[in-house]
Design a protein around this motif. Structure first.
Motif, PDB file in Angstrom:
ATOM      1  N   UNK A 113       0.831  -1.206   0.000  1.00  0.00           N
ATOM      2  CA  UNK A 113       0.000   0.000   0.000  1.00  0.00           C
ATOM      3  C   UNK A 113       0.862   1.252   0.000  1.00  0.00           C
ATOM      4  N   UNK A 114       1.963   1.218   0.749  1.00  0.00           N
ATOM      5  CA  UNK A 114       2.884   2.355   0.776  1.00  0.00           C
ATOM      6  C   UNK A 114       3.527   2.540  -0.590  1.00  0.00           C
ATOM      7  N   UNK A 115       3.929   1.434  -1.221  1.00  0.00           N
ATOM      8  CA  UNK A 115       4.542   1.503  -2.551  1.00  0.00           C
ATOM      9  C   UNK A 115       3.569   2.065  -3.569  1.00  0.00           C
ATOM     10  N   UNK A 116       2.313   1.631  -3.504  1.00  0.00           N
ATOM     11  CA  UNK A 116       1.305   2.117  -4.450  1.00  0.00           C
ATOM     12  C   UNK A 116       1.061   3.609  -4.259  1.00  0.00           C
ATOM     13  N   UNK A 117       1.058   4.062  -2.998  1.00  0.00           N
ATOM     14  CA  UNK A 117       0.892   5.494  -2.718  1.00  0.00           C
ATOM     15  C   UNK A 117       2.030   6.291  -3.345  1.00  0.00           C
ATOM     16  N   UNK A 118       3.257   5.821  -3.176  1.00  0.00           N
ATOM     17  CA  UNK A 118       4.417   6.522  -3.723  1.00  0.00           C
ATOM     18  C   UNK A 118       4.380   6.555  -5.244  1.00  0.00           C
ATOM     19  N   UNK A 119       3.984   5.442  -5.860  1.00  0.00           N
ATOM     20  CA  UNK A 119       3.923   5.380  -7.325  1.00  0.00           C
ATOM     21  C   UNK A 119       2.895   6.371  -7.867  1.00  0.00           C
ATOM     22  N   UNK A 120       1.758   6.480  -7.188  1.00  0.00           N
ATOM     23  CA  UNK A 120       0.729   7.438  -7.603  1.00  0.00           C
ATOM     24  C   UNK A 120       1.247   8.859  -7.473  1.00  0.00           C
ATOM     25  N   UNK A 121       1.946   9.148  -6.369  1.00  0.00           N
ATOM     26  CA  UNK A 121       2.493  10.490  -6.163  1.00  0.00           C
ATOM     27  C   UNK A 121       3.548  10.828  -7.213  1.00  0.00           C
ATOM     28  N   UNK A 122       4.338   9.829  -7.605  1.00  0.00           N
ATOM     29  CA  UNK A 122       5.321  10.058  -8.667  1.00  0.00           C
ATOM     30  C   UNK A 122       4.631  10.457  -9.963  1.00  0.00           C
ATOM     31  N   UNK A 123       3.570   9.736 -10.279  1.00  0.00           N
ATOM     32  CA  UNK A 123       2.827  10.047 -11.495  1.00  0.00           C
ATOM     33  C   UNK A 123       2.194  11.421 -11.454  1.00  0.00           C
ATOM     34  N   UNK A 124       1.631  11.777 -10.293  1.00  0.00           N
ATOM     35  CA  UNK A 124       0.976  13.080 -10.152  1.00  0.00           C
ATOM     36  C   UNK A 124       1.986  14.213 -10.179  1.00  0.00           C
ATOM     37  N   UNK A 125       3.202  13.943  -9.711  1.00  0.00           N
ATOM     38  CA  UNK A 125       4.224  14.987  -9.634  1.00  0.00           C
ATOM     39  C   UNK A 125       4.936  15.221 -10.955  1.00  0.00           C
ATOM     40  N   UNK A 126       4.929  14.178 -11.804  1.00  0.00           N
ATOM     41  CA  UNK A 126       5.597  14.301 -13.103  1.00  0.00           C
ATOM     42  C   UNK A 126       4.643  15.002 -14.058  1.00  0.00           C
ATOM     43  N   UNK A 127       4.625  16.317 -13.988  1.00  0.00           N
ATOM     44  CA  UNK A 127       3.605  17.103 -14.680  1.00  0.00           C
ATOM     45  C   UNK A 127       3.675  16.933 -16.192  1.00  0.00           C
ATOM     46  N   UNK A 128       2.514  16.800 -16.790  1.00  0.00           N
ATOM     47  CA  UNK A 128       2.413  16.640 -18.244  1.00  0.00           C
ATOM     48  C   UNK A 128       2.526  18.005 -18.925  1.00  0.00           C
ATOM     49  N   UNK A 129       3.332  18.067 -19.957  1.00  0.00           N
ATOM     50  CA  UNK A 129       3.433  19.288 -20.748  1.00  0.00           C
ATOM     51  C   UNK A 129       3.203  18.906 -22.205  1.00  0.00           C
ATOM     52  N   UNK A 130       2.828  19.852 -23.016  1.00  0.00           N
ATOM     53  CA  UNK A 130       2.586  19.598 -24.435  1.00  0.00           C
ATOM     54  C   UNK A 130       3.651  20.296 -25.276  1.00  0.00           C
ATOM     55  N   UNK A 131       4.367  19.592 -26.148  1.00  0.00           N
ATOM     56  CA  UNK A 131       4.311  18.138 -26.273  1.00  0.00           C
ATOM     57  C   UNK A 131       5.042  17.473 -25.135  1.00  0.00           C
ATOM     58  N   UNK A 132       4.633  16.271 -24.756  1.00  0.00           N
ATOM     59  CA  UNK A 132       5.227  15.573 -23.630  1.00  0.00           C
ATOM     60  C   UNK A 132       6.633  15.088 -23.984  1.00  0.00           C
TER      61      UNK A 132
END
Length: 240
Positions: A96-115
């Motif tokens: 559960x801790x690992x899944x939380x960290x993975x989600x936070x990594x994804x949310x923090x890696x901000x999407x820009x255009x073009x990616x």
């Protein structure tokens, strides 16, 4: 003494301004607000146990400072301490801790255009996501399983055909496991899903036992062996 969960169950929520749920979320955010602690947690995402000295090097801080951060992470149930002889090792509390960290990594890696993917090539190709495989190869395996109906459309369970294919691979699945049997885990570098949950961990373990992949000691990077390249091509039509 029993450990308390990262986030307390909703049936303990109070109706007044002192809501336990909100306080628990705020406590989590406070722990994650320190860069040194985040570096330690990201290092532990390789699924291994690390010493305090190793984690202090990763975080680029003094040993005494690392000890204080580790105590904080222990108190907030992000990590556990494992004693072996005179040595003490630290690892993530659980999946559960690992899944939380993975989600936070994804949310923090901000999407820009073009990616533009700035993830180091080695990590982008294949890496650990706690106890299962992540990266480009893992995403391709997930897409293969989806197209060939090994998993359901939401990636939440193996189909009958998927279970049969796992058996053909020689992967014995425990139907009584209390862990989530299958999950679609968002890959923060690829922005697509890879296979998580019990099935993802079982597949990763199988790859290791077969000698198809090897971990890079001290890093999340995973290398695909020559035998692994042939197996990925034969089983999943993936060219490494």
């Amino acid at each position: 003494m029993a450990s308390r969960p990262l986030i307390k169950p909703t049936n303990s929520i109070k109706n007044d301004s002192g809501s336990e749920l909100e306080n628990s979320i705020a406590a989590l955010a406070t722990v994650m607000s320190d860069v040194s602690r985040v570096k330690m947690l990201c290092a532990l995402m390789d699924g291994r146990a690390w010493t305090a000295t190793e984690l202090s090097v990763v975080a680029d801080i003094a040993s005494s400072t690392a000890s204080a951060h580790l105590s904080r992470l222990l108190n907030e149930n992000f990590i556990i301490c494992v004693a072996q002889g005179r040595h003490r090792y630290y690892r993530l509390k659980g999946i559960e801790t690992a899944e939380l960290l993975e989600v936070l990594m994804g949310a923090s890696w901000k999407q820009v255009e073009p990616f533009t993917n700035k993830t180091p090539i080695a990590l982008r190709k294949a890496r650990t996501c706690y106890d299962h495989l992540a990266g480009e190869i893992a995403v391709n395996i997930y897409e293969f399983m989806l197209i060939n109906k090994w998993i359901d459309i939401e990636g939440q369970s193996l189909t009958v055909q998927g279970k049969q294919q796992f058996e053909k691979l020689g992967i014995a699945l425990d139907e009584k496991t209390t862990r989530k049997k299958c999950s679609a885990c968002l890959d923060w570098s690829e922005r697509k899903y890879h296979l998580g949950g019990y099935a993802g961990a079982a597949l990763f373990t199988h790859f290791e036992r077969k000698g198809w992949i090897s971990r890079v000691n001290g890093f999340r990077e995973v290398l695909v062996t020559y035998q692994g390249e042939k197996a990925l091509k034969r089983l999943f039509n993936i060219v490494v």
